[in-house]
Motif scaffolding. Structure first.
Motif, short mmCIF file in Angstrom:
data_model
loop_
_atom_site.label_atom_id
_atom_site.label_comp_id
_atom_site.label_asym_id
_atom_site.label_seq_id
_atom_site.Cartn_x
_atom_site.Cartn_y
_atom_site.Cartn_z
N THR A 265 3.12 -16.36 11.08
CA THR A 265 2.18 -17.04 10.18
C THR A 265 2.36 -16.58 8.75
N GLY A 266 3.10 -15.48 8.57
CA GLY A 266 3.13 -14.82 7.26
C GLY A 266 1.89 -13.97 7.12
N ARG A 267 2.00 -12.88 6.35
CA ARG A 267 0.86 -11.98 6.16
C ARG A 267 0.79 -11.57 4.70
N PRO A 268 -0.37 -11.77 4.08
CA PRO A 268 -0.52 -11.39 2.66
C PRO A 268 -0.15 -9.92 2.44
N VAL A 269 -0.40 -9.05 3.45
CA VAL A 269 0.13 -7.69 3.39
C VAL A 269 1.00 -7.51 4.61
N ALA A 270 2.23 -7.40 4.47
CA ALA A 270 3.06 -7.76 3.31
C ALA A 270 4.31 -8.38 3.88
N ALA B 75 5.18 1.43 7.53
CA ALA B 75 5.09 0.28 6.63
C ALA B 75 5.38 -1.02 7.39
N LYS B 76 6.38 -0.94 8.22
CA LYS B 76 6.77 -2.11 9.01
C LYS B 76 5.61 -2.52 9.94
N TYR B 77 5.03 -1.52 10.57
CA TYR B 77 3.90 -1.80 11.48
C TYR B 77 2.73 -2.41 10.71
N ILE B 78 2.41 -1.81 9.57
CA ILE B 78 1.29 -2.31 8.78
C ILE B 78 1.56 -3.74 8.30
N ALA B 79 2.80 -3.97 7.88
CA ALA B 79 3.09 -5.25 7.23
C ALA B 79 3.34 -6.39 8.21
N GLU B 80 4.08 -6.11 9.27
CA GLU B 80 4.60 -7.22 10.06
C GLU B 80 3.84 -7.50 11.35
N CYS B 81 3.14 -6.48 11.85
CA CYS B 81 2.51 -6.64 13.16
C CYS B 81 1.13 -7.30 13.01
N GLN B 82 0.89 -8.31 13.82
CA GLN B 82 -0.44 -8.94 13.86
C GLN B 82 -1.31 -8.10 14.78
N ASP C 200 -1.07 -5.86 19.66
CA ASP C 200 -0.05 -5.90 18.62
C ASP C 200 0.90 -7.03 18.96
N SER C 201 1.05 -7.99 18.06
CA SER C 201 1.94 -9.10 18.40
C SER C 201 2.66 -9.62 17.17
N PHE C 202 3.58 -10.53 17.41
CA PHE C 202 4.35 -11.10 16.31
C PHE C 202 4.29 -12.60 16.39
N VAL C 203 3.60 -13.18 15.43
CA VAL C 203 3.45 -14.63 15.33
C VAL C 203 3.78 -14.98 13.88
#
Ligand code: FES
Ligand SMILES: [Fe+2]
Lengths: 160, 443
Positions: free
Chosen positions: B269-274, B304-311, B264-267
């Protein structure tokens, strides 16, 4: 443009690529350019649209420049040590065009040697060229590969 | 040459007190070890074959090699999904010679036996010579794999009839698949197109790389340069270095049981979801934010935050990779020998997203992923130089110790994103299955 003019231009593009003058190569593209390579398994490579099917490459001008710049860096590990390439362009045909635009097609074979391994990327390239005050520029280049996968080539880290 | 003996030979050495975890390089370079893996790993573990949405209509099929065995993955004419061995029960010819298509029947090209999509032998193309009822016991029907099960549309095969269920096998990886499938109220589908390529490296090197947070900066420096160049003069400028500065503390690597693990990381790049970023263009902002709001209402704020923001880089033991990062890729690693793999990768996305978002998703995919992106080829080069060096030097051990020794059980451990606990989980499981300590069978 006539066939000879298109050929001269495509030969020049090939020459820049084989000389690894990638940033110079990127200047041949218009601001609204698109450089594409369809996936080998693509059912309709001439008609496919990168907005709804997975391509190998679909670069607008930012990424054309980004690709060109990346390839000048030692940190582009996939091309370090840099491979040797030879672009062969044949069967050039002018297929249409209006105003300052010319549509053309050409067959290509690009030989790549990385260390002791040589592979070939072969296929057809579809061009939209445009004559500008600064010379001929590429508005659209789509390469379609006569392959079913990149099994023999492994990857595509050069510019076709 | 005696086959490598997994019980006597120690290829994985763990010493938690010293914080030391080592893998013998024969595990990557020995043909004997690979032979043993075919029997111990690939004949006992659940292996991904394909997604339900790749078989849209009755009769749709894909011919795939899974763990060295050629299979026909098909939705039969009654709608049931099956995996037949692609070989005629007469004298062995392939009955299916296309990679993909739609079929009611398969006619063997050699002597004309005909099999239904369910696998039943329906004609032997002969008036005389066969005893009545020669197939009464069905032994001439197309042979199917022993086990075929799915979890949320991900179909897996198992060649061991006594294997534990897929559900139990997936263990904590189920929650990761849920996080992926719950991205939409609609359906997650495999999108059109695929990437197939080869790598001259052991399959486990690609597994390790797929969720390796430690390699990010050295290997992908040129990609981050590119991202920075893209953001110059945009509101996103500076974001990249800000996010990357906290890379090693913001996420984590977690092992999920049975050798599965996720990074689980934060980079940024933007994520289509969401998760919308300025670099994704103004025309997708509203939709991405609406998708996020929808996630919150369905799943609650935290999930929601985990699904959307976490790579999320997930490896399901032994050879399935699902990277839910700037785009979603499902990637199978098919080993061909100890130092050669065939990789097939697809993009996945929600069937209810707009044309713009779909285009952005695919654009993100090819910007980094795949054999012509700005990321994966550099990874591949690393794997090939690892393999080449391991093959041609006598050095015995690779050191996979980072973050080791803190958890009681390496199969359920947690560490920093740039730790190697995910690999420790993988290798612990690998060692247990190779030695037969874990049979993955029901008792
Ligand atoms: S091998 Fe298939 S009909 Fe003979
Ligand atoms: Fe990587």
């Amino acid at each position: 443009m006539n066939r000879a003019g298109v050929e001269d231009f495509l030969f020049y593009e090939a020459e820049l690529l084989d000389a690894w003058e990638t940033e110079q190569w990127a200047t041949l593209y218009t601001e609204d350019a698109l450089y594409e390579v369809t996936s080998p398994a693509c059912e309709d490579p001439a008609g496919a649209d990168a907005r709804n099917t997975l391509f190998l490459i679909s670069d607008r001008i930012d990424r054309i420049r980004g690709r060109a710049t990346r390839l000048t860096k030692k940190t582009a590990h996939a091309e370090y040590p840099r491979s040797k390439t030879r672009h062969m362009i044949t069967n050039v045909r002018v297929t249409g065009g209006e105003g300052d635009e010319t549509k053309a097609r050409a067959n290509f074979a690009v030989f790549r040697t990385k260390e002791d391994t040589s592979t070939i990327y072969m296929g057809e390239a579809l061009f939209t060229l445009v004559e500008t005050a600064n010379g001929v520029r590429i508005r659209h280049k789509r390469c379609t590969l006569d392959l079913n996968s990149l099994y023999n080539q492994g990857r595509l880290t050069i510019i076709l | 040459m005696a086959l490598y003996d997994p019980v006597r030979e120690e290829l994985v050495k763990a010493d938690p007190e010293k914080g030391s975890f080592r893998v013998h390089r024969n595990a990557y370079r020995s043909a004997e070890v690979f032979e043993q893996e075919k029997q111990q790993i690939f004949a006992k573990c659940w292996l991904y074959i394909g997604h339900d949405t790749e078989l849209k209509k009755k009769g749709d099929f894909h011919a795939r090699r899974v763990g060295g065995r050629d299979l026909i993955f098909i939705r039969d004419k009654k709608g049931e999904v099956r995996a037949h061995y692609n070989t005629c029960t007469h004298r062995a010819a392939k009955v299916c010679r296309e990679r993909t298509g739609n079929a009611r029947n398969f006619t063997c090209p050699y002597h004309g036996w005909v099999f239904s999509s369910e696998g039943n032998l329906v004609s032997q193309n002969a008036q005389t010579g066969y005893a009545e009822g020669i197939n009464a016991d069905k032994h001439l029907d197309l042979r199917s794999v022993d086990r075929l099960e799915q979890y949320r549309g991900f179909w897996f095969v198992n060649y061991n009839p006594k294997a534990i269920s897929l559900y139990d096998y997936l263990d904590g990886a189920r929650d990761q698949i849920d996080a992926l499938m719950d991205q939409t109220e609609g359906q997650q589908i495999i999108l059109s197109g695929e990437h197939t390529y080869s790598i001259r490296a052991n399959y486990k090197l690609l597994c390790e790389n797929s969720y390796d947070g430690y390699h990010l900066f050295p290997v992908h420096a040129s990609y981050f340069d590119y991202l920075r160049d893209q953001m110059v003069g945009t509101p996103g400028e500076g974001l990249i270095d800000k996010t990357l500065a906290t890379y090693n503390s913001a996420g984590c690597a977690r092992s999920l049981g049975n050798g599965h693990a996720v990074l689980d990381s934060f980079v940024p790049t933007g994520r289509p979801v969401a998760q919308w970023l300025p670099s994704m263009g103004a025309d997708t902002k509203d939709e991405i934010e609406a998708r996020y709001a929808n996630l919150v209402s369905r799943m609650g704020e935290e999930r929601a935050k985990y699904i959307a923001e976490c790579q999320k880089n997930l490896v399901i033991f032994p050879n399935l990779v699902i990277n839910d990062i700037l785009s979603v890729t499902v990637r199978i690693i098919e080993p061909e020998s100890e130092n050669k793999i065939r990789v097939t990768a697809w993009a996945m996305g929600p069937d209810d997203e707009s044309e713009q978002l779909r285009a952005l998703r695919l654009d993100n995919f090819v910007s980094f992923l795949g054999p012509a992106g700005f990321g994966s080829p550099d990874d591949i080069e690393m794997l090939e130089i690892c393999q080449d060096a391991a093959d041609h030097t006598p050095i015995e051990w690779s050191e996979i110790s980072k973050g080791f020794g803190k958890a009681e059980d390496p199969l359920y451990a947690e560490g920093a994103p740039d730790d190697e606990i995910q690999m420790q989980a993988y290798w612990t499981m690998w060692d247990r299955v190779m030695r037969g300590i874990d049979t993955l069978e029901t008792r």
